[in-house]
Enzyme design. Structure first.
Site, PDB file in Angstrom:
ATOM      1  N   PHE A 176       0.810  -1.222   0.000  1.00 34.16           N
ATOM      2  CA  PHE A 176       0.000   0.000   0.000  1.00 34.16           C
ATOM      3  C   PHE A 176       0.845   1.274   0.000  1.00 34.16           C
ATOM      4  CE2 PHE A 176      -1.858  -3.229   2.992  1.00 34.16           C
ATOM      5  CZ  PHE A 176      -2.538  -3.926   2.006  1.00 34.16           C
ATOM      6  N   HIS A 177       1.845   1.314  -0.901  1.00 37.90           N
ATOM      7  CA  HIS A 177       2.719   2.482  -1.030  1.00 37.90           C
ATOM      8  C   HIS A 177       2.704   3.041  -2.452  1.00 37.90           C
ATOM      9  CE1 HIS A 177       5.350   0.689   2.471  1.00 37.90           C
ATOM     10  NE2 HIS A 177       4.202   1.188   2.903  1.00 37.90           N
ATOM     11  N   PRO A 178       1.536   3.288  -3.065  1.00 34.44           N
ATOM     12  CA  PRO A 178       1.529   3.780  -4.444  1.00 34.44           C
ATOM     13  C   PRO A 178       2.066   5.209  -4.539  1.00 34.44           C
ATOM     14  CG  PRO A 178      -0.688   3.848  -3.539  1.00 34.44           C
ATOM     15  CD  PRO A 178       0.166   3.138  -2.530  1.00 34.44           C
TER      16      PRO A 178
END
Length: 552
Positions: free
Chosen positions: A475-477
């Site tokens: 969850f690091h876009p």
């Protein structure tokens, strides 16, 4: 305050938006409107640090996005939660605080983001942070005067986590006392955005003081549909709240802080982006800017799960009576297992001595779990632990594209995972890192079996296939509206202004030229803090120029 006209309109009350409006409203005179698509963050399981697992799949708190089938991951459709609540993803994340490594930001500058080197951003971190820790005698102490608490919770972490540190040392990796500020290789206890036993989101740290000022208006349940323009100048926004569609004007700037998925979506809905995409959906092309939505990067991690012979957090969180006692302890003291985020130990490693910089991040959790029907993690009853690893700086790039001209439709998320040999080789090294840790005596001596992948799976090619079958985003876009040299390679200039337009900036993780080595919440807040200074500097310059023009 005029309800239709403001100096600045900010879209998104997440990590970036909250940090930004705190600085913009500090003079008490600058009128700011902050629009958030979600609702209030005043909910018990948001504030309780272990509540990350409860909120992970809560449709009331996040956009519940799913990526498109990903060829690099065997065509799987991966869940991509994004915060849709005051505080944004900082209200639902795992709270690990990692600045990133110096070469991350030096690379930003080399990519065209002038003024974003490590030398430039390090003082911004130091100004933003307030470290809550303990001295050698165990007494509380504070370091720094910033608004954002970064807490050392190592005295409350599960005793099993000490085995992770011992295993790392046995592998030759140095342990450090402050993982949040490490600038090279090091393993330690994660520091967290927690204050007095409660999650401290960007809303708690930055928005709370800003809301006490009379020059900020916050509107929740507000879905922005498009940016409005006069020629090439952004003049305001159109948004929907309840059954009403409202137009508001920005005298100075419109600033998108909607995140790496929704900021490019909003630009595209407003006619800014690749012309073929816009025309396909019947959207008039206001500004041909082909890089909008392109360049998507993310961290991809694999987890191996083990059954332990020594007690872990499962002995507490996986069983009714101990979990009840832990809950009572937390209510009474705000300490204990419920007051500590799930990520306890980790750090940056060089997976090969030939690597000039750390190339791998690990997570070591004293907990094993399955998934409920709604996606929530459910702790096992028997003791277990988890080892995860991810390549710090993948170079595969995907994209974000609108699905239609309807703002209610989720965009297409195409991660394009493992598209390069660099990333595939990194995946193989991640598997070797996990094997090294698991084989260290401190862990091997208390391990009964490997639960996932199957213990009979030992062939490197088979393990790589397991990686493709189970690896997932952490969850690091980033990087879908990245800073760069010009419209041929980017969306923004180094001051976060959209190329070729005026009165419009993007300030969030989409502006990263490339993904940082670790968790992205800290650099997103740093970016917004530095962006606020730039915005105010530019406003002061424009005001000075106006005075000179009108001087007699």
């Amino acid at each position: 305050m005029d309800q239709t006209s403001y100096d600045y309109i900010v879209v998104g009350a997440g990590s970036a938006g909250c940090a930004l409006v705190e600085r913009l409203t500090r003079d008490g005179r600058t009128r700011v409107l902050l629009l958030e698509a979600g609702g209030s963050d005043r909910q018990f399981w948001i504030k309780v640090p272990i509540g990350y697992g409860v909120n992970f799949a809560n449709p009331r708190l996040n956009w519940n996005y799913h990526a498109e089938p990903d060829a690099g991951l065997n065509g799987r459709v991966i869940y991509w939660p994004r915060g849709k609540v005051i505080g944004g993803s900082s209200s639902i994340n795992a709270m690990a605080y990692m600045r990133g490594l110096p070469h991350d930001f030096d690379d930003w500058e080399r990519a065209g983001a002038e003024g974003w080197s490590w030398q430039a951003v390090r003082p911004v971190y130091e100004r933003m942070e307030r470290h809550l820790e303990r001295d050698a005698d165990g007494r509380p102490r504070q370091r720094g005067e910033g608004l954002l608490p970064v807490s050392d919770l190592s005295d409350q972490m599960d005793p099993f986590s000490e085995r992770f540190l011992a295993a790392a040392e046995a592998c030759g990796w140095a342990c450090c006392t402050d993982l949040s500020t490490v600038t090279g290789e090091g393993v330690g206890y994660y520091r967290s955005t927690v204050r007095h036993g409660l999650r401290c989101s960007a809303a708690d740290a930055f928005l709370a003081p800003a809301r006490r000022r009379g020059n900020l208006r916050v509107v929740t349940r507000a879905t922005v549909e498009q940016v409005t323009f006069d020629g090439r100048r952004a003049t305001g926004l159109r948004f929907r709240t309840g059954g009403d569609v409202l137009d508001v004007r920005a005298g100075r700037e419109v600033i998108l802080c909607a995140g790496a998925i929704n900021s490019p979506k909003l630009l595209q809905l407003s006619g800014i982006g690749p012309p073929a995409l816009l025309r396909r959906h019947g959207i008039p092309v206001l500004h041909d800017l082909g890089e909008v939505g392109r360049g998507l990067q993310d961290h991809l991690a694999i987890s191996h799960v083990f059954r332990a012979t020594a007690p872990t957090l499962n002995n507490i969180l996986g069983r009714m009576r101990p979990r009840l006692f832990a809950g009572l302890r937390y209510v009474a003291t705000r300490r204990g297992p419920l007051g500590v985020p799930v990520n306890q130990v980790g750090g940056y490693l060089r997976s090969d001595p030939a690597c000039a910089e750390p190339d791998m991040q690990i997570y070591c959790n004293p907990l094993s779990y399955g998934s409920a029907a709604d996606g929530r993690p459910v702790p096992d009853r028997e003791p277990g632990y988890l080892l995860s690893a991810q390549l710090c700086r993948p170079d595969s790039r995907g994209d974000i594209a609108i699905r239609s001209a309807d703002p209610k439709d989720a965009p297409l998320i195409r991660p394009n995972s493992l598209a390069t040999e660099h990333d595939r080789a990194g995946a193989r090294r991640a598997l070797r890192i996990i094997d090294r840790l698991a084989a260290a005596p401190a862990l091997a001596g208390v391990t009964r079996e490997r639960l996932a992948p199957d213990p009979g799976l030992t062939d490197p090619n088979a393990l790589m296939e397991d990686f493709r079958a189970r690896a997932s985003t952490v969850f690091h876009p980033t990087s879908t509206c990245r800073m760069g040299r010009g419209p041929g390679d980017s969306v923004l200039d180094a001051r976060l202004r959209v190329h070729g337009l005026s009165g419009l900036r993007v300030v969030d993780s989409s502006a990263f030229p490339n993904v940082t080595s670790g968790n992205t919440n800290a650099p997103t807040m740093m970016l917004a803090t530095r962006a606020a200074d730039m915005i105010l500097e530019d406003a002061a310059t424009r005001d000075h120029e106006r005075v000179l023009i009108h001087a007699p």
